[in-house]
Design an enzyme around this catalytic site. Structure first.
Site, PDB file in Angstrom:
ATOM      1  N   TYR A   1      -1.785  -0.974  10.504  1.00  0.00           N
ATOM      2  CA  TYR A   1      -1.961  -1.220   9.064  1.00  0.00           C
ATOM      3  C   TYR A   1      -0.761  -0.766   8.232  1.00  0.00           C
ATOM      4  O   TYR A   1      -0.198  -1.580   7.471  1.00  0.00           O
ATOM      5  CB  TYR A   1      -3.245  -0.553   8.564  1.00  0.00           C
ATOM      6  CG  TYR A   1      -3.414  -0.653   7.064  1.00  0.00           C
ATOM      7  CD1 TYR A   1      -3.766  -1.853   6.470  1.00  0.00           C
ATOM      8  CD2 TYR A   1      -3.194   0.455   6.242  1.00  0.00           C
ATOM      9  CE1 TYR A   1      -3.904  -1.959   5.092  1.00  0.00           C
ATOM     10  CE2 TYR A   1      -3.336   0.361   4.872  1.00  0.00           C
ATOM     11  CZ  TYR A   1      -3.687  -0.847   4.298  1.00  0.00           C
ATOM     12  OH  TYR A   1      -3.809  -0.953   2.935  1.00  0.00           O
TER      13      TYR A   1
ATOM     14  N   SER B   1       0.858  -1.191   0.000  1.00  0.00           N
ATOM     15  CA  SER B   1       0.000   0.000   0.000  1.00  0.00           C
ATOM     16  C   SER B   1       0.888   1.233   0.000  1.00  0.00           C
ATOM     17  O   SER B   1       2.025   1.198   0.487  1.00  0.00           O
ATOM     18  CB  SER B   1      -0.892   0.009   1.241  1.00  0.00           C
ATOM     19  OG  SER B   1      -1.528   1.264   1.394  1.00  0.00           O
TER      20      SER B   1
END
Length: 277
Positions: free
Chosen positions: A153, A140
Site C-alpha cells: 500500500y 497518502s
C-alpha cells in the site's frame, strides 16, 4: 462553469470521494461519479441533483479489472466534456505480506497504480482540449515511509505521488494542472474507525476527517496547487524523521492492529467440541 462540462470522481460512494463529490456539487459542477456496484451511488446522485440542481450521473464498475477501465474511459470520452478528473479510488489495509493472498496484492496494485495511470492517460485528450482542466490524484501520508505489515500500500501511494509530480511537469505547457494530495488516516466507516482506534496515539496524531480533507482538496485543486498538504504537522514529521524511525513506529502500530484483529476473531469464533472415540 459551462453547463456541459463535467468532473469525474472515482470511489465516490463513500469516504473522502463522497465528500469530494459533495464539495464539487456545492460549486455547481456537474458530476460523473464512479464506484463499485451496490453501494448506493444512484441514490447519492439523486440527492445531489435535488439539492444542488446539477447533473450527477452514476457509473458502477470494478476498476480492479483493466477492461472496465477501458470501457469507462471510452464511455466518458464519447459522452462528456471533462475538465476535472479526481482519481480517489484506492485500496489498502494491514496484513502480513507472507499471509496476503495473491488476489489481495494484485488488487492494491491494480486500483492504486494501474487504474490511476490508465484512466488519466485515456482521459487526457479530453482534458487537454478544455480551456482549463485539473487532475487530482489522492496519494497518502503513508507514501512518505516504508511500512511493514502494509508493504504494498505505501509503495503504491509513493507511485501516485511520483507519477503526479512528474506528469504536472510534463503538462506544464498545456492547460492541465495536476495536483496530488496526501491525506492521513480517516474515520470513514465503522470498521475503519475501529482499526484506527487500535493504533492509539499514533493513529490520532495522523488522523483527519474526510469532510475537511475534501473541502481543502477541492479548494486547493481549483487554485492550481501542485502539492496539497492536509495535515501540516504530520507532513513535517513524515518528511524529516529518519526512515528507520518512521518505519518502526508505524509498522509496530500496524502489527498491533493485526494481532488485536486476530485475537478478536479468535474470541468470536465458535468453539468446536472435541470428538471422543
Amino acid at each position: 462553469m459551462s453547463e456541459n462540462k463535467y468532473a469525474i470522481v472515482t470511489g465516490a460512494s463513500q469516504g473522502m470521494g463522497k465528500h469530494i463529490a459533495l464539495e464539487l456539487a456545492k460549486r455547481h459542477i456537474n458530476l460523473v461519479l464512479i464506484s463499485l456496484p451496490n453501494q448506493g451511488l444512484d441514490s447519492f446522485c439523486q440527492t445531489l441533483i435535488s439539492d444542488f440542481g446539477i447533473e450527477a450521473i452514476a457509473y458502477e464498475t470494478d476498476l480492479c479489472i483493466t477492461g472496465n477501465i477501458m470501457e469507462l474511459a471510452q464511455w466518458v470520452n464519447e459522452n462528456f466534456e471533462v475538465y476535472i478528473l479526481i482519481n480517489n479510488a484506492g485500496l489498502g489495509g494491514s496484513m502480513k505480506f507472507t499471509e496476503a493472498r495473491t488476489e489481495y496484492i494484485s488488487k492494491i496494485i491494480q486500483l492504486n497504480i494501474t487504474a490511476t495511470s490508465l484512466l488519466t492517460h485515456l482521459l487526457l485528450p479530453n482534458l487537454i482540449r478544455q480551456k482549463k482542466a485539473y487532475i487530482l490524484n489522492i496519494s497518502s501520508i503513508a507514501a512518505l515511509a516504508p511500512i511493514g505489515y502494509k508493504t504494498v500500500y505505501p509503495a503504491s501511494k509513493a507511485f501516485v505521488h511520483s507519477f503526479s509530480r512528474g506528469l504536472r511537469y510534463e503538462l506544464k505547457d498545456t492547460n492541465v494542472l495536476v495536483s496530488v494530495a496526501h491525506p492521513g488516516p480517516m474515520k470513514t466507516t465503522v470498521e475503519n474507525t475501529e482499526r484506527l482506534d487500535r493504533q492509539g496515539a499514533l493513529g490520532k496524531f495522523l488522523m483527519s476527517t474526510p469532510e475537511r480533507n475534501a473541502r481543502v482538496c477541492v479548494t486547493q485543486l481549483l487554485k492550481g496547487r501542485s502539492l496539497i498538504i492536509l495535515n501540516k504537522l504530520s507532513w513535517l514529521v513524515m518528511n524529516y524523521a529518519p526512515d528507520w524511525l518512521k518505519t518502526r513506529l508505524i509498522s509496530e502500530a500496524s502489527k498491533k492492529e493485526i494481532l488485536e484483529q486476530y485475537t478478536e476473531h479468535k474470541k468470536a469464533a465458535p468453539r468446536t467440541a472435541s470428538l471422543k472415540e
